[in-house]
Design a protein around this motif. Structure first.
Motif, PDB file in Angstrom:
ATOM      1  N   TRP A 202       0.819  -1.202   0.000  1.00  0.00           N
ATOM      2  CA  TRP A 202       0.000   0.000   0.000  1.00  0.00           C
ATOM      3  C   TRP A 202       0.859   1.261   0.000  1.00  0.00           C
ATOM      4  CZ3 TRP A 202      -4.512   1.692  -1.271  1.00  0.00           C
ATOM      5  CH2 TRP A 202      -5.007   2.891  -0.757  1.00  0.00           C
ATOM      6  N   PHE A 203       1.912   1.266   0.792  1.00  0.00           N
ATOM      7  CA  PHE A 203       2.737   2.473   0.855  1.00  0.00           C
ATOM      8  C   PHE A 203       3.692   2.579  -0.325  1.00  0.00           C
ATOM      9  CE2 PHE A 203       1.022   2.629   5.102  1.00  0.00           C
ATOM     10  CZ  PHE A 203       0.820   3.992   5.253  1.00  0.00           C
ATOM     11  N   LYS A 204       3.908   1.493  -1.027  1.00  0.00           N
ATOM     12  CA  LYS A 204       4.585   1.610  -2.324  1.00  0.00           C
ATOM     13  C   LYS A 204       3.672   2.345  -3.308  1.00  0.00           C
ATOM     14  CE  LYS A 204       7.458  -2.563  -2.026  1.00  0.00           C
ATOM     15  NZ  LYS A 204       7.673  -3.920  -2.583  1.00  0.00           N
ATOM     16  N   LEU A 205       2.394   2.014  -3.271  1.00  0.00           N
ATOM     17  CA  LEU A 205       1.444   2.709  -4.144  1.00  0.00           C
ATOM     18  C   LEU A 205       1.323   4.184  -3.762  1.00  0.00           C
ATOM     19  CD1 LEU A 205      -1.494   0.119  -4.395  1.00  0.00           C
ATOM     20  CD2 LEU A 205       0.157   0.711  -6.173  1.00  0.00           C
ATOM     21  N   GLN A 206       1.364   4.460  -2.461  1.00  0.00           N
ATOM     22  CA  GLN A 206       1.245   5.843  -2.000  1.00  0.00           C
ATOM     23  C   GLN A 206       2.532   6.633  -2.181  1.00  0.00           C
ATOM     24  OE1 GLN A 206      -1.804   7.044  -1.085  1.00  0.00           O
ATOM     25  NE2 GLN A 206      -2.367   4.976  -1.736  1.00  0.00           N
ATOM     26  N   MET A 207       3.635   5.925  -2.472  1.00  0.00           N
ATOM     27  CA  MET A 207       4.940   6.550  -2.715  1.00  0.00           C
ATOM     28  C   MET A 207       5.385   7.410  -1.536  1.00  0.00           C
ATOM     29  SD  MET A 207       4.531   7.718  -6.677  1.00  0.00           S
ATOM     30  CE  MET A 207       3.888   6.587  -7.895  1.00  0.00           C
ATOM     31  N   CYS A 208       5.198   6.906  -0.353  1.00  0.00           N
ATOM     32  CA  CYS A 208       5.658   7.633   0.835  1.00  0.00           C
ATOM     33  C   CYS A 208       5.891   6.637   1.964  1.00  0.00           C
ATOM     34  CB  CYS A 208       4.630   8.679   1.273  1.00  0.00           C
ATOM     35  SG  CYS A 208       3.066   7.993   1.811  1.00  0.00           S
ATOM     36  N   LYS A 209       6.514   7.123   3.003  1.00  0.00           N
ATOM     37  CA  LYS A 209       6.775   6.308   4.185  1.00  0.00           C
ATOM     38  C   LYS A 209       5.621   6.461   5.163  1.00  0.00           C
ATOM     39  CE  LYS A 209      10.112   5.832   7.993  1.00  0.00           C
ATOM     40  NZ  LYS A 209      10.350   4.405   7.834  1.00  0.00           N
ATOM     41  N   ASP A 210       5.271   5.387   5.820  1.00  0.00           N
ATOM     42  CA  ASP A 210       4.219   5.422   6.832  1.00  0.00           C
ATOM     43  C   ASP A 210       4.755   6.114   8.075  1.00  0.00           C
ATOM     44  OD1 ASP A 210       2.158   5.037   8.569  1.00  0.00           O
ATOM     45  OD2 ASP A 210       2.241   2.852   8.572  1.00  0.00           O
ATOM     46  N   ARG A 211       4.141   7.224   8.450  1.00  0.00           N
ATOM     47  CA  ARG A 211       4.620   7.993   9.604  1.00  0.00           C
ATOM     48  C   ARG A 211       4.335   7.301  10.926  1.00  0.00           C
ATOM     49  NH1 ARG A 211       3.062  14.203   9.361  1.00  0.00           N
ATOM     50  NH2 ARG A 211       4.574  14.168  11.077  1.00  0.00           N
ATOM     51  N   PHE A 212       3.461   6.305  10.920  1.00  0.00           N
ATOM     52  CA  PHE A 212       3.036   5.688  12.175  1.00  0.00           C
ATOM     53  C   PHE A 212       3.598   4.284  12.375  1.00  0.00           C
ATOM     54  CE2 PHE A 212      -0.430   8.464  10.640  1.00  0.00           C
ATOM     55  CZ  PHE A 212      -0.361   9.439  11.619  1.00  0.00           C
ATOM     56  N   GLU A 213       4.388   3.778  11.429  1.00  0.00           N
ATOM     57  CA  GLU A 213       4.832   2.391  11.538  1.00  0.00           C
ATOM     58  C   GLU A 213       5.791   2.184  12.700  1.00  0.00           C
ATOM     59  OE1 GLU A 213       6.664   1.204   7.907  1.00  0.00           O
ATOM     60  OE2 GLU A 213       8.527   2.276   8.285  1.00  0.00           O
ATOM     61  N   SER A 214       6.567   3.204  13.036  1.00  0.00           N
ATOM     62  CA  SER A 214       7.469   3.063  14.178  1.00  0.00           C
ATOM     63  C   SER A 214       6.692   3.061  15.486  1.00  0.00           C
ATOM     64  CB  SER A 214       8.502   4.198  14.166  1.00  0.00           C
ATOM     65  OG  SER A 214       9.348   4.111  15.291  1.00  0.00           O
ATOM     66  N   LEU A 215       5.685   3.896  15.594  1.00  0.00           N
ATOM     67  CA  LEU A 215       4.852   3.957  16.795  1.00  0.00           C
ATOM     68  C   LEU A 215       4.203   2.607  17.081  1.00  0.00           C
ATOM     69  CD1 LEU A 215       3.487   5.975  18.916  1.00  0.00           C
ATOM     70  CD2 LEU A 215       1.562   5.964  17.327  1.00  0.00           C
ATOM     71  N   LEU A 216       3.783   1.915  16.025  1.00  0.00           N
ATOM     72  CA  LEU A 216       3.083   0.639  16.174  1.00  0.00           C
ATOM     73  C   LEU A 216       4.001  -0.565  16.013  1.00  0.00           C
ATOM     74  CD1 LEU A 216      -0.192   1.441  14.203  1.00  0.00           C
ATOM     75  CD2 LEU A 216       0.217   1.584  16.660  1.00  0.00           C
ATOM     76  N   LYS A 217       5.309  -0.324  15.896  1.00  0.00           N
ATOM     77  CA  LYS A 217       6.302  -1.399  15.804  1.00  0.00           C
ATOM     78  C   LYS A 217       6.174  -2.228  14.530  1.00  0.00           C
ATOM     79  CE  LYS A 217       7.888   0.195  19.412  1.00  0.00           C
ATOM     80  NZ  LYS A 217       9.040   1.093  19.231  1.00  0.00           N
ATOM     81  N   ILE A 218       5.556  -1.670  13.505  1.00  0.00           N
ATOM     82  CA  ILE A 218       5.465  -2.381  12.241  1.00  0.00           C
ATOM     83  C   ILE A 218       6.833  -2.462  11.591  1.00  0.00           C
ATOM     84  CG2 ILE A 218       4.423  -2.339   9.921  1.00  0.00           C
ATOM     85  CD1 ILE A 218       2.034  -0.895  11.191  1.00  0.00           C
ATOM     86  N   ASP A 219       7.662  -1.426  11.784  1.00  0.00           N
ATOM     87  CA  ASP A 219       9.012  -1.469  11.229  1.00  0.00           C
ATOM     88  C   ASP A 219       9.829  -2.598  11.844  1.00  0.00           C
ATOM     89  OD1 ASP A 219       8.992  -0.258  13.710  1.00  0.00           O
ATOM     90  OD2 ASP A 219      10.440   1.306  13.187  1.00  0.00           O
ATOM     91  N   SER A 220       9.611  -2.888  13.135  1.00  0.00           N
ATOM     92  CA  SER A 220      10.323  -3.997  13.775  1.00  0.00           C
ATOM     93  C   SER A 220       9.897  -5.339  13.183  1.00  0.00           C
ATOM     94  CB  SER A 220      10.068  -4.001  15.284  1.00  0.00           C
ATOM     95  OG  SER A 220      10.537  -2.820  15.884  1.00  0.00           O
ATOM     96  N   LEU A 221       8.620  -5.465  12.856  1.00  0.00           N
ATOM     97  CA  LEU A 221       8.139  -6.706  12.256  1.00  0.00           C
ATOM     98  C   LEU A 221       8.774  -6.959  10.897  1.00  0.00           C
ATOM     99  CD1 LEU A 221       4.328  -6.419  13.105  1.00  0.00           C
ATOM    100  CD2 LEU A 221       6.017  -7.868  14.238  1.00  0.00           C
ATOM    101  N   LYS A 222       9.179  -5.889  10.225  1.00  0.00           N
ATOM    102  CA  LYS A 222       9.758  -6.023   8.891  1.00  0.00           C
ATOM    103  C   LYS A 222      11.280  -6.130   8.918  1.00  0.00           C
ATOM    104  CE  LYS A 222       6.128  -3.339   6.595  1.00  0.00           C
ATOM    105  NZ  LYS A 222       5.851  -2.162   5.738  1.00  0.00           N
ATOM    106  N   GLU A 223      11.900  -5.960  10.068  1.00  0.00           N
ATOM    107  CA  GLU A 223      13.358  -5.964  10.161  1.00  0.00           C
ATOM    108  C   GLU A 223      13.880  -7.391  10.103  1.00  0.00           C
ATOM    109  OE1 GLU A 223      14.495  -3.872  13.645  1.00  0.00           O
ATOM    110  OE2 GLU A 223      14.013  -1.893  12.808  1.00  0.00           O
ATOM    111  N   VAL A 224      14.146  -7.862   8.919  1.00  0.00           N
ATOM    112  CA  VAL A 224      14.618  -9.231   8.750  1.00  0.00           C
ATOM    113  C   VAL A 224      15.914  -9.281   7.958  1.00  0.00           C
ATOM    114  CG1 VAL A 224      12.365 -10.287   8.927  1.00  0.00           C
ATOM    115  CG2 VAL A 224      13.140  -9.465   6.719  1.00  0.00           C
ATOM    116  N   ASN A 225      16.534  -8.145   7.658  1.00  0.00           N
ATOM    117  CA  ASN A 225      17.795  -8.125   6.922  1.00  0.00           C
ATOM    118  C   ASN A 225      18.976  -8.192   7.867  1.00  0.00           C
ATOM    119  OD1 ASN A 225      16.452  -7.984   4.565  1.00  0.00           O
ATOM    120  ND2 ASN A 225      17.340  -6.067   3.861  1.00  0.00           N
ATOM    121  N   LEU A 226      20.036  -8.865   7.436  1.00  0.00           N
ATOM    122  CA  LEU A 226      21.263  -8.928   8.219  1.00  0.00           C
ATOM    123  C   LEU A 226      22.051  -7.639   8.075  1.00  0.00           C
ATOM    124  CD1 LEU A 226      22.601 -12.502   7.527  1.00  0.00           C
ATOM    125  CD2 LEU A 226      21.950 -11.569   9.723  1.00  0.00           C
TER     126      LEU A 226
END
Length: 719
Positions: free
Chosen positions: A607-631
């Protein structure tokens, strides 16, 4: 979508924070309570538990029409509500209707008294329309509640009870900072985005059966700002648009929400999220199922028996469930104490003790950086390969025997599922102003919930003991793998199911990689080469895609003193993949929450690829942590570890995709945005969005056609 990588350790931390905040779990065998941690942002959600209980009780009182009980609770715990004549007028008007609804002569006299002493004085200064509403509600004397064509049908409607209960909940939640736990809000947000994404793309949701039952369509009314706040300075348009698009508000609705919080974007966002209603009975089932699967709580006998067949017919009314969820509560809690806020929510640093492998201890800062092996090892044919094989002999498991030998000491590391239904503590709840009928309603509701709980726990399948043994085996194998005991894992699995690695050669290769690197780090080169010759070489020969990884793995011989496993090799991710793959061989399906999270996080990214922007609330809700899978990139041994990372992520003969293409750039912009954002600056984008009521992506595409000139875009549209 099944192959979407996710950081399950980050989800474990969110789940445990949720369960503790709602008092759903407790130590299984601990004789003394755990030490109280010092206040931290991650524990603030727990500090609002009593406030949330108070709000639930007030909501329940309003929903059953006991306005006096609600007012008494407000006077005791939130007197500021009664100082607001807008809200007090609504309460007194509903009290007038409820007295008339009873139908007795005595209650009619009380209704007239309520008009004279409370409702009429409030109507004079509540808000401009209040006096007209006051005169209108007087028609309830003339038109009976059963008259469906009367001008006061809505005033008589029981739906009005729920509206005022929802409004009071919204206002109380915001003022008392009694927000729901982070995971609860994250789930609301992800599901709403998932639904919007599926609608936008015109595709059916693969998890609609869960989302429709979990996130209800109805919303609580919004908390409205006082008139004095209408003179507040204008807010940043970026904040207005971010809030409006995040929770599907109109522009004016976003402005009103920001006015209520005096411009605090994140508090406004939390207020709007908490207006969405979750079915707590469904949520608790999903969380308990996940906790048992991950070894967070003790499974117990038959504890999973009723989970897969949760049906709407067996559920108690939602309002009764929320009302009966109170526990450990004294309603003498001082408001100043319950003022503690979980507004600044964070679980990234939460320390969770006494859970298996410190599962929620995000100390494993590596866990947030581990490559997800979630589906690396799954066979191509799901049904034939994942079915329980006749060759799996559970009773021969040495892991199971070891777990049983450790006994209560090992099991004490897990929590006990407590649930929301504890009638003993419900009977201890005491507050002023409640009628005997209301107390009887509490007792009846708690008895219903107790009966439902007993029925669930008594529904034990015939093979419940064997099922519990299977869970212990799978958890034991995951524990061995996470401790780098690769040889023991292979030996145990081969003893249970000799065909498992025949059907899952990638997993065997990765386990032998762990064994090889461990031997090299210890200086036992001859044993390491023996592992390479006996296992890694033949596996790579049969699977050409592994040949390159074999070569790079052998480079470890050039760096004999390096501890590759300690520098980021995704051992925990490998352990998670083993749990899923071997669990399916034993007939244990992954929990539904895993499927739900993968699908919704994937929709969030798309969805945010379509919106061409970063989600301002993903850090607040820890969504960025759920996506952190890179070494993390490592210097000396970077090539070797990156090779291991790629092999673990893809883990199959499929063509590897660039991680850069799958993830957004460091500044949050997608590759598409990087090339398109130059079409205009942020102000131009916002101007087009506001004037034309367009999504961000459409506004950017239009600006790209007119060299970033917002005025020209608007002129062409209206020409």
């Amino acid at each position: 979508m099944d192959s979407i990588p996710l950081n399950w350790e980050a989800l474990d931390a969110l789940i445990i924070d949720f369960a503790r905040s709602e008092n759903l779990i407790e130590d299984s065998f601990s004789s003394s309570p755990p030490p109280s941690p010092s206040p931290s942002p991650s524990s603030l959600s727990s500090s609002s538990y009593h406030s949330r209980l108070i709000i639930r009780q007030i909501r329940r009182s309003l929903e059953v029409g006991d306005i006096d009980c609600a007012i008494d609770l407000l006077r005791l715990h939130a007197p500021f509500i009664l100082d607001d004549h807008r809200l007090l007028f609504r309460l007194q008007k509903q009290k007038f209707i409820e007295l008339l609804r009873k139908g007795t002569a005595e209650d009619r006299d009380l209704a007239i008294q309520c008009l004279r002493t409370a409702l009429a004085p409030c109507a004079l200064d509540a808000y401009p329309e209040a006096y007209e509403e006051f005169k209108h509600v007087l028609l309830a004397f003339i038109y009976d509640k059963d008259n469906q064509t009367s001008p006061v049908t809505y005033e008589w409607s029981e739906r009005r009870r729920f509206d005022i209960a929802g409004l009071m909940s919204s206002v109380l939640r915001a003022h008392m900072q009694a927000y729901d736990p982070v995971f609860s809000m994250t789930l609301r947000y992800l599901i709403s985005i998932h639904k919007g994404f599926c609608f936008h793309e015109g595709v059916s949701s693969p998890i609609s059966d869960l989302t429709e039952r979990l996130l209800l369509d109805e919303l609580d009314p919004p908390a409205t700002p006082k008139e004095s706040l209408y003179e507040a300075p204008p807010f940043d348009e970026v904040d207005i648009q971010a809030l409006a698009h995040a929770v599907e508000l109109t522009r004016q609705g976003a402005i009103d929400s920001l006015r209520f919080t005096k411009g605090d974007l994140f508090h406004a966002f939390q207020n709007e999220l908490c207006r969405m209603k979750l079915d707590l009975s469904v949520l608790d089932e999903l969380v308990r199922e996940y906790c048992i699967y991950r070894g967070i709580v003790d499974s117990g006998c038959g504890v999973l028996s009723g989970m897969q067949n949760l049906s709407s017919s067996s559920k108690v009314n939602q309002s009764e469930l929320e009302y009966c969820s109170s526990r450990n509560t004294s309603f003498e809690v001082d408001y100043a104490t319950s003022k503690l806020s979980d507004g600044e929510i964070s679980v990234s640093n939460s320390r969770v003790d006494s859970s298996p492998e410190n599962i929620a201890d995000v100390t494993s800062s590596q866990s947030n950086n581990e490559v997800e092996l979630r589906y690396a090892s799954e066979p191509t044919s799901n049904r034939e390969d994942c079915s329980t094989s006749d060759s799996v002999h559970v009773g021969n498991s040495r892991t199971l025997q070891a777990n049983k030998n450790r006994g209560i000491v090992e099991r004490s590391k897990r929590k006990r599922w407590r649930g929301r239904h504890d009638d003993r503590e419900l009977h201890d709840v005491s507050y002023s102003g409640c009628s005997k009928a209301e107390l009887s309603a509490i007792t009846v509701a708690s008895m219903i919930m107790s009966k439902e709980q007993q029925n669930l726990e008594k529904h034990i399948p015939i093979d419940s003991t064997g099922r519990e043994d299977k869970y212990e085996i799978v958890l034991g194998i995951r524990e061995l793998a996470s401790k780098r005991l690769a040889a023991e894992v292979v030996e145990e699995i081969n003893a249970l199911d000799p065909n498992f690695f025949v059907q899952n050669p990638i997993l065997l290769f990765q386990l032998k990689q762990v064994e090889f690197l461990k031997l090299v780090s210890s200086g036992d080169y001859s044993s390491a080469l023996r592992v390479a010759c006996t296992h890694l070489g033949p596996l790579a020969a049969n699977e050409p895609s592994l040949l390159k990884q074999l070569k790079e793995t052998l480079l470890a011989l050039l760096l004999p003193n390096e501890d590759f496993l300690g520098k980021g090799f995704p051992v925990n991710a490998l352990a998670n993949s083993l749990q899923v793959a071997f669990g399916r061989r034993l007939g244990i399906e992954e929990p539904r929450l895993m499927k739900l999270m993968r699908a919704t996080v994937h929709s969030h990214s798309e969805w945010f690829k379509l919106q061409m922007c970063k989600d301002r609330f993903e850090s607040l809700l820890k969504i960025d942590s759920l996506k952190e899978v890179n070494l993390p990139s490592l210097s000396t041994s970077g090539a070797l570890l990156k090779s291991n990372s790629d092999s673990c992520i893809h883990g199959s003969s499929q063509v590897a995709k660039s991680s850069a293409a799958a993830r957004t750039s460091e500044d949050g912009s997608s590759p598409m945005q990087a090339s398109s954002i130059d079409a205009g600056d942020e102000n131009a984008i916002l101007k087009v969005m506001e004037f034309l009521a367009l999504p961000r992506a459409d506004a950017i595409h239009l600006l790209a056609q007119y060299n970033g000139n917002a005025e020209m875009v608007i002129q062409q549209i209206f020409a």
